[in-house]
Motif scaffolding. Structure first.
Motif, mmCIF file in Angstrom:
data_model
loop_
_atom_site.group_PDB
_atom_site.id
_atom_site.type_symbol
_atom_site.label_atom_id
_atom_site.label_comp_id
_atom_site.label_asym_id
_atom_site.label_seq_id
_atom_site.Cartn_x
_atom_site.Cartn_y
_atom_site.Cartn_z
ATOM 1 N N VAL A 39 -48.626 22.470 -22.882
ATOM 2 C CA VAL A 39 -49.103 21.091 -23.030
ATOM 3 C C VAL A 39 -47.960 20.127 -22.784
ATOM 4 O O VAL A 39 -46.861 20.290 -23.341
ATOM 5 N N THR A 40 -48.221 19.105 -21.971
ATOM 6 C CA THR A 40 -47.258 18.030 -21.745
ATOM 7 C C THR A 40 -47.950 16.704 -22.017
ATOM 8 O O THR A 40 -48.942 16.370 -21.373
ATOM 9 N N VAL A 41 -47.449 15.965 -22.997
ATOM 10 C CA VAL A 41 -47.970 14.636 -23.309
ATOM 11 C C VAL A 41 -46.926 13.620 -22.850
ATOM 12 O O VAL A 41 -45.854 13.512 -23.435
ATOM 13 N N GLY A 42 -47.253 12.898 -21.775
ATOM 14 C CA GLY A 42 -46.341 11.898 -21.237
ATOM 15 C C GLY A 42 -46.680 10.514 -21.731
ATOM 16 O O GLY A 42 -47.523 10.324 -22.610
ATOM 17 N N ALA A 43 -46.039 9.527 -21.135
ATOM 18 C CA ALA A 43 -46.250 8.149 -21.563
ATOM 19 C C ALA A 43 -47.677 7.691 -21.299
ATOM 20 O O ALA A 43 -48.261 6.951 -22.103
ATOM 21 N N ASP A 44 -48.267 8.130 -20.185
ATOM 22 C CA ASP A 44 -49.603 7.633 -19.840
ATOM 23 C C ASP A 44 -50.523 8.717 -19.296
ATOM 24 O O ASP A 44 -51.505 8.431 -18.618
ATOM 25 N N ALA A 45 -50.224 9.986 -19.597
ATOM 26 C CA ALA A 45 -51.101 11.083 -19.169
ATOM 27 C C ALA A 45 -50.786 12.317 -19.992
ATOM 28 O O ALA A 45 -49.687 12.473 -20.523
ATOM 29 N N THR A 46 -51.772 13.195 -20.086
ATOM 30 C CA THR A 46 -51.592 14.476 -20.783
ATOM 31 C C THR A 46 -52.054 15.596 -19.866
ATOM 32 O O THR A 46 -53.092 15.489 -19.203
ATOM 33 N N THR A 47 -51.273 16.678 -19.827
ATOM 34 C CA THR A 47 -51.575 17.838 -18.983
ATOM 35 C C THR A 47 -51.633 19.090 -19.844
ATOM 36 O O THR A 47 -50.774 19.308 -20.700
ATOM 37 N N VAL A 48 -52.653 19.901 -19.626
ATOM 38 C CA VAL A 48 -52.778 21.207 -20.260
ATOM 39 C C VAL A 48 -52.866 22.257 -19.168
ATOM 40 O O VAL A 48 -53.662 22.120 -18.233
ATOM 41 N N ARG A 49 -52.050 23.311 -19.300
ATOM 42 C CA ARG A 49 -52.078 24.412 -18.338
ATOM 43 C C ARG A 49 -52.312 25.711 -19.086
ATOM 44 O O ARG A 49 -51.603 26.041 -20.048
ATOM 45 N N GLY A 50 -53.326 26.448 -18.667
ATOM 46 C CA GLY A 50 -53.595 27.738 -19.265
ATOM 47 C C GLY A 50 -52.575 28.770 -18.839
ATOM 48 O O GLY A 50 -52.055 28.720 -17.715
ATOM 49 N N THR A 51 -52.269 29.706 -19.713
ATOM 50 C CA THR A 51 -51.259 30.732 -19.436
ATOM 51 C C THR A 51 -51.862 32.122 -19.301
ATOM 52 O O THR A 51 -51.125 33.100 -19.155
ATOM 53 N N GLY A 52 -53.183 32.212 -19.360
ATOM 54 C CA GLY A 52 -53.817 33.520 -19.254
ATOM 55 C C GLY A 52 -54.024 34.207 -20.586
ATOM 56 O O GLY A 52 -54.518 35.338 -20.634
ATOM 57 N N ARG A 53 -53.637 33.525 -21.681
ATOM 58 C CA ARG A 53 -53.867 34.109 -22.997
ATOM 59 C C ARG A 53 -54.323 33.007 -23.960
ATOM 60 O O ARG A 53 -53.987 31.838 -23.801
ATOM 61 N N LEU A 54 -55.094 33.415 -24.950
ATOM 62 C CA LEU A 54 -55.495 32.548 -26.051
ATOM 63 C C LEU A 54 -55.281 33.334 -27.335
ATOM 64 O O LEU A 54 -55.871 34.401 -27.518
ATOM 65 N N ASN A 55 -54.442 32.832 -28.194
ATOM 66 C CA ASN A 55 -54.161 33.496 -29.457
ATOM 67 C C ASN A 55 -55.170 33.075 -30.520
ATOM 68 O O ASN A 55 -55.652 31.941 -30.519
#
Length: 413
Positions: free
Chosen positions: A269-285
């Motif tokens: 997860v990257t939360v920037g000043a004016d946008a947020t990005t989520v990238r899946g890694t192939g696993r969910l704990n």
């Protein structure tokens, strides 16, 4: 990477409409959400005599600090909880007789803590049928103000309604809160009141709201964080990447905190000043998480929980039982229909055991007329073929174009 444009926040749009109607002057709302709930709120204002000018990208509201322009009105609140709770409170500040009714779904939802508080402030408010539920009539003669005690343990909207009313009273309000759920939504209210010229003083669970009214302004509506959660969850579930512009470190909405839950499950997860990005890694704990403050995102987590590597337990979400439907049981029943193992308690749900979720079977999801159930299980459908919905159109409540936008994302992922 998929960049998804999310419509405006329902919560922010509803508060902005109240504030604009109560302000002295003409307010312009930029990029408001256009959905059944917000259109119903705007139509309610029109019924009360406020002028609301609507274009595709902006709404203009002529404020009336003295209250509704008409002395009699009959307002239908549709399915909208903010409409059904905020508009009677706004009408109480005016002078006249105003009747409010709502859909059968909204009639079932509780209102009594708010109406008790309004009565304690001297408002003549009468429930016509079941006490604490719509329909109701307000015989308004302005509100003097003073001190009042409120239980907001079922919904923070009760507190928001009183906070918004405070500057319209003659003496201001001191609100002592005995219990509070979804506290980040109250922070949205306080921040927006500040933008309209009112500073609320807070000492723990006591809120002091000064009299004096609001000033009109131009206000931009940020994207809906709860809605963004479905797209962030899709990225986490599929190993894809989703960026939502307009939601960043300065966002008002606490539901953006759902990305922290996804981070704990293994997403980047990257939360920037004016946008947020989520990238899946192939696993969910698997995890155990308390979601009292972000309970609208509980169904989203429940919908991806079967794909985790271990049990997912969601706690402290009793208030989700009195939303558009009993969301705890709705999630549990639909997950069982798909083949998942689920247990529930008064304020919790546990989905287990993880690991074999790709063996889920497609089925028709019972929506119970709840937009969040449909949008959440659309995410499940990314990994479970054959999912359909008994009422896919109920998403019009908050996101009429959801299925088209989510279908486009599915193609990109």
């Amino acid at each position: 990477m998929a960049v998804v444009q999310i419509p405006g926040s329902k919560s922010v749009t509803a508060r902005a409409l109240f504030l604009a109607a109560a302000a002295d002057g003409v307010t312009t709302l930029l990029r408001p959400l256009r959905s059944d709930d917000t259109e119903g709120f705007a139509e309610g204002l029109v019924r009360l005599g406020y002028r609301v000018g609507r274009t595709p990208d902006a709404w203009q509201v002529d404020g009336r600090p003295q209250g509704p322009a008409v002395t009699e009105a009959d307002v239908y609140c549709r399915d909208g909880a903010t409409t059904a709770r905020f508009l009677p409170t706004l009408a109480a500040a005016g002078h006249g007789t105003y009747r409010f009714d709502a859909s059968p779904q909204m009639r079932r939802r509780p209102l009594l803590p708010l109406t008790r508080a309004l009565r304690d402030l001297g408002v003549d408010l009468r429930h016509e049928e079941a006490e604490g539920h719509h329909p109701l009539t307000v015989v308004a003669a302005g509100v003097e103000g003073g001190e009042v005690t409120l239980d907001a343990g079922q919904s923070s909207q009760y507190l928001t309604a009183l906070l918004l009313l405070g500057p319209l009273t003659r003496a201001g309000l001191r609100i002592a809160v005995t219990d509070l759920v979804s506290a980040p939504y109250v922070e949205i209210t306080l921040a927006m009141m500040r933008e309209f010229g009112v500073e609320v003083r807070r000492d723990g669970n006591v809120f002091d709201v000064p009299p004096g009214g609001y000033r009109a302004t131009t206000y931009a509506i940020e994207p809906d964080a709860s809605t963004a959660g479905y797209f962030f969850a899709a990225a986490a579930l599929t190993g894809g990447e989703v960026t939502v512009p307009g939601l960043g470190t300065g966002a008002l909405q606490g539901d953006l905190g759902f990305v922290d839950v996804l981070r704990r499950m293994g997403a980047e997860v990257t939360v920037g000043a004016d946008a947020t990005t989520v990238r899946g890694t192939g696993r969910l704990n698997g995890l155990t998480v308390a979601m009292r403050d972000i309970s609208d995102t509980m169904p989203t987590l429940a919908a991806i929980a079967p794909f985790a590597s271990g049990p997912v337990r969601i706690e402290d979400v009793a208030n989700t039982r009195v939303k558009e439907c009993d969301r705890l049981e709705a999630c549990a029943q639909n997950l069982r229909r798909l083949g998942a193992t689920v247990e529930t308690g008064p304020d919790w749900i546990e989905i287990r055991p993880g690991g074999a979720a790709d063996g889920l079977v497609g089925a028709e999801i019972t929506s119970y007329g709840d937009h969040r159930i449909v949008m959440s299980f659309a995410v499940t459908g990314l990994r479970t073929p054959g999912i359909s919905f008994d009422d896919p159109g109920c998403v019009r409540k908050t996101f009429p174009g959801f299925h088209e936008e989510f279908g486009a994302l599915r193609a990109r992922l």
